[in-house]
Design a protein around this motif. Structure first.
Motif, PDB file in Angstrom:
ATOM      1  N   THR A 243       0.811  -1.223   0.000  1.00 29.87           N
ATOM      2  CA  THR A 243       0.000   0.000   0.000  1.00 29.87           C
ATOM      3  C   THR A 243       0.845   1.275   0.000  1.00 29.87           C
ATOM      4  N   LEU A 244       2.130   1.138   0.310  1.00 23.89           N
ATOM      5  CA  LEU A 244       3.054   2.267   0.479  1.00 23.89           C
ATOM      6  C   LEU A 244       2.594   3.238   1.561  1.00 23.89           C
ATOM      7  N   GLU A 245       1.888   2.714   2.546  1.00 19.02           N
ATOM      8  CA  GLU A 245       1.410   3.502   3.695  1.00 19.02           C
ATOM      9  C   GLU A 245       2.180   3.085   4.942  1.00 19.02           C
ATOM     10  N   PRO A 246       2.448   4.038   5.851  1.00 16.38           N
ATOM     11  CA  PRO A 246       3.043   3.671   7.137  1.00 16.38           C
ATOM     12  C   PRO A 246       1.971   3.023   8.009  1.00 16.38           C
TER      13      PRO A 246
ATOM     14  N   ARG B  56      14.063  10.116   2.219  1.00 13.85           N
ATOM     15  CA  ARG B  56      13.146   9.069   1.756  1.00 13.85           C
ATOM     16  C   ARG B  56      14.034   7.883   1.414  1.00 13.85           C
ATOM     17  N   SER B  57      13.825   6.748   2.065  1.00 17.79           N
ATOM     18  CA  SER B  57      14.684   5.588   1.857  1.00 17.79           C
ATOM     19  C   SER B  57      14.392   4.952   0.498  1.00 17.79           C
ATOM     20  N   PRO B  58      15.316   4.121   0.008  1.00 11.06           N
ATOM     21  CA  PRO B  58      15.076   3.461  -1.278  1.00 11.06           C
ATOM     22  C   PRO B  58      13.806   2.598  -1.287  1.00 11.06           C
ATOM     23  N   SER B  59      13.381   2.114  -0.122  1.00 14.06           N
ATOM     24  CA  SER B  59      12.167   1.291  -0.065  1.00 14.06           C
ATOM     25  C   SER B  59      10.926   2.126   0.233  1.00 14.06           C
ATOM     26  N   ASN B  60      11.050   3.464   0.090  1.00 14.84           N
ATOM     27  CA  ASN B  60       9.951   4.418   0.236  1.00 14.84           C
ATOM     28  C   ASN B  60       9.591   4.747   1.679  1.00 14.84           C
ATOM     29  N   GLY B  61      10.375   4.261   2.637  1.00 16.21           N
ATOM     30  CA  GLY B  61      10.186   4.664   4.027  1.00 16.21           C
ATOM     31  C   GLY B  61      10.823   6.028   4.239  1.00 16.21           C
ATOM     32  N   ILE B  62      10.859   6.469   5.480  1.00 21.34           N
ATOM     33  CA  ILE B  62      11.447   7.765   5.795  1.00 21.34           C
ATOM     34  C   ILE B  62      12.442   7.605   6.934  1.00 21.34           C
ATOM     35  N   HIS B  63      13.601   8.250   6.787  1.00 23.87           N
ATOM     36  CA  HIS B  63      14.614   8.300   7.837  1.00 23.87           C
ATOM     37  C   HIS B  63      14.673   9.722   8.371  1.00 23.87           C
ATOM     38  N   TYR B  64      14.377   9.881   9.662  1.00 20.64           N
ATOM     39  CA  TYR B  64      14.486  11.168  10.343  1.00 20.64           C
ATOM     40  C   TYR B  64      15.764  11.149  11.175  1.00 20.64           C
ATOM     41  N   TYR B  65      16.695  12.050  10.885  1.00 18.37           N
ATOM     42  CA  TYR B  65      17.988  12.101  11.564  1.00 18.37           C
ATOM     43  C   TYR B  65      17.930  13.050  12.756  1.00 18.37           C
ATOM     44  N   PHE B  66      18.536  12.619  13.878  1.00 15.94           N
ATOM     45  CA  PHE B  66      18.568  13.425  15.098  1.00 15.94           C
ATOM     46  C   PHE B  66      19.935  13.342  15.764  1.00 15.94           C
ATOM     47  N   ARG B  67      20.249  14.340  16.566  1.00 16.35           N
ATOM     48  CA  ARG B  67      21.400  14.282  17.470  1.00 16.35           C
ATOM     49  C   ARG B  67      20.851  13.927  18.844  1.00 16.35           C
ATOM     50  N   PRO B  68      21.473  12.965  19.536  1.00 15.15           N
ATOM     51  CA  PRO B  68      20.974  12.639  20.874  1.00 15.15           C
ATOM     52  C   PRO B  68      21.293  13.758  21.861  1.00 15.15           C
ATOM     53  N   PRO B  69      20.482  13.887  22.904  1.00 14.47           N
ATOM     54  CA  PRO B  69      20.800  14.875  23.945  1.00 14.47           C
ATOM     55  C   PRO B  69      22.157  14.549  24.576  1.00 14.47           C
ATOM     56  N   GLN B  70      22.826  15.572  25.075  1.00 11.71           N
ATOM     57  CA  GLN B  70      24.135  15.406  25.707  1.00 11.71           C
ATOM     58  C   GLN B  70      24.075  14.311  26.765  1.00 11.71           C
ATOM     59  N   GLY B  71      24.995  13.356  26.694  1.00  7.07           N
ATOM     60  CA  GLY B  71      25.102  12.306  27.696  1.00  7.07           C
ATOM     61  C   GLY B  71      24.108  11.165  27.555  1.00  7.07           C
ATOM     62  N   VAL B  72      23.286  11.185  26.507  1.00  3.21           N
ATOM     63  CA  VAL B  72      22.291  10.124  26.305  1.00  3.21           C
ATOM     64  C   VAL B  72      22.763   9.208  25.183  1.00  3.21           C
TER      65      VAL B  72
ATOM     66  N   GLY C 267      14.308  21.100   7.706  1.00  9.15           N
ATOM     67  CA  GLY C 267      13.064  21.823   7.888  1.00  9.15           C
ATOM     68  C   GLY C 267      12.017  21.566   6.824  1.00  9.15           C
ATOM     69  N   GLU C 268      12.415  21.023   5.660  1.00  9.94           N
ATOM     70  CA  GLU C 268      11.416  20.737   4.628  1.00  9.94           C
ATOM     71  C   GLU C 268      10.676  19.470   5.022  1.00  9.94           C
ATOM     72  N   LYS C 269       9.385  19.550   5.061  1.00 13.95           N
ATOM     73  CA  LYS C 269       8.587  18.402   5.479  1.00 13.95           C
ATOM     74  C   LYS C 269       8.452  17.411   4.330  1.00 13.95           C
ATOM     75  N   VAL C 270       8.455  16.141   4.646  1.00 17.52           N
ATOM     76  CA  VAL C 270       8.156  15.122   3.661  1.00 17.52           C
ATOM     77  C   VAL C 270       6.639  15.012   3.623  1.00 17.52           C
ATOM     78  N   GLU C 271       6.074  15.366   2.511  1.00 21.91           N
ATOM     79  CA  GLU C 271       4.614  15.299   2.400  1.00 21.91           C
ATOM     80  C   GLU C 271       4.185  13.843   2.416  1.00 21.91           C
ATOM     81  N   ARG C 272       2.998  13.613   2.889  1.00 20.36           N
ATOM     82  CA  ARG C 272       2.499  12.243   2.971  1.00 20.36           C
ATOM     83  C   ARG C 272       2.010  11.825   1.600  1.00 20.36           C
ATOM     84  N   ASN C 273       2.954  11.556   0.739  1.00 22.15           N
ATOM     85  CA  ASN C 273       2.628  11.132  -0.615  1.00 22.15           C
ATOM     86  C   ASN C 273       3.074   9.697  -0.817  1.00 22.15           C
ATOM     87  N   PHE C 274       2.860   8.904   0.205  1.00 27.53           N
ATOM     88  CA  PHE C 274       3.269   7.507   0.135  1.00 27.53           C
ATOM     89  C   PHE C 274       2.531   6.888  -1.020  1.00 27.53           C
TER      90      PHE C 274
END
Length: 158
Positions: free
Chosen positions: A71-74, A94-110, A151-158
Motif C-alpha cells: 500500500t506504500l502507507e506507514p 526518503r529511503s530506497p524502499s519508500n520509508g522515511i529516515h528522520y535524523y537526530f542528534r541525541p541529547p548530551q550524555g544520552v 526543515g522541509e517536510k516530507v509530504e504524505r505522498n506515500f
C-alpha cells in the motif's frame, strides 16, 4: 552520492553493491574505528554503497519509518502520531524502499540504542548504537534514496 558529496561528519560502513547489508570487510563494524574519507572515496569508486553509522561516532540516531510495500502507507499507529504531533522537523531522507529516515542528534550524555521492537509504533525502528541506515543518495534494490533539506517536510505522498 558521488565521491565528493558524502558528508564526512557521518561515520560510514561499506555495504554491498546496490545492497543494504555490510560487506564481509565490515564484520564487527560497530567496534571498528571511524573510516577515513580517502577509504570512503575508494569504496564509492568501486561501486559500493555506504551505510551511515547511528552511534556515538557519528553523533546521530535515526527514526526509521517503514511502509507496507503493498500500500506504500506507514502503520496506522505512526499515522496517528503524525496526525497528533506533526512530522519531525529535522534532516529527512526518503529511503530506497519508500520509508522515511528522520535524523537526530541525541541529547548530551544520552546513548540511543538500536531498537526494532516497535517501541515508538508498528513499523518504526530506532537506529542507534549498533545500527545503521543506507546513506542518503545511495541505491538499494535499484531505487535511490532522496534527501530533503533541513526543515522541509516530507509530504504524505506515500
Amino acid at each position: 552520492m558521488s565521491a565528493s558529496s558524502f558528508n564526512p561528519a557521518f561515520g560510514y560502513i561499506q555495504l554491498g553493491y546496490h545492497g543494504k547489508i555490510p560487506t564481509a570487510a565490515m564484520t564487527g563494524w560497530p567496534d571498528m574505528p571511524r573510516v577515513m574519507p580517502t577509504e570512503i572515496r575508494e569504496w564509492l569508486a568501486q561501486g559500493y554503497n555506504l551505510g551511515v553509522r547511528c552511534d556515538p561516532q557519528s553523533g546521530i540516531w535515526v527514526l526509521d519509518v517503514d511502509v507496507d510495500l503493498r500500500t506504500l502507507e506507514p502503520s496506522e499507529e505512526w499515522a496517528a502520531l503524525v496526525a497528533e504531533h506533526g512530522t519531525p522537523d529535522t534532516y529527512t531522507v526518503r529511503s530506497p524502499s519508500n520509508g522515511i529516515h528522520y535524523y537526530f542528534r541525541p541529547p548530551q550524555g544520552v546513548e540511543v540504542r538500536n531498537d526494532q521492537s516497535a517501541l515508538v509504533a508498528t513499523g518504526v525502528d530506532i537506529r542507534g548504537k549498533g545500527g545503521y541506515v543506507v546513506a542518503p543518495g545511495m541505491y538499494a534494490e535499484y531505487r535511490k534514496s532522496k534527501t530533503y533539506p533541513d526543515g522541509e517536510k516530507v509530504e504524505r505522498n506515500f
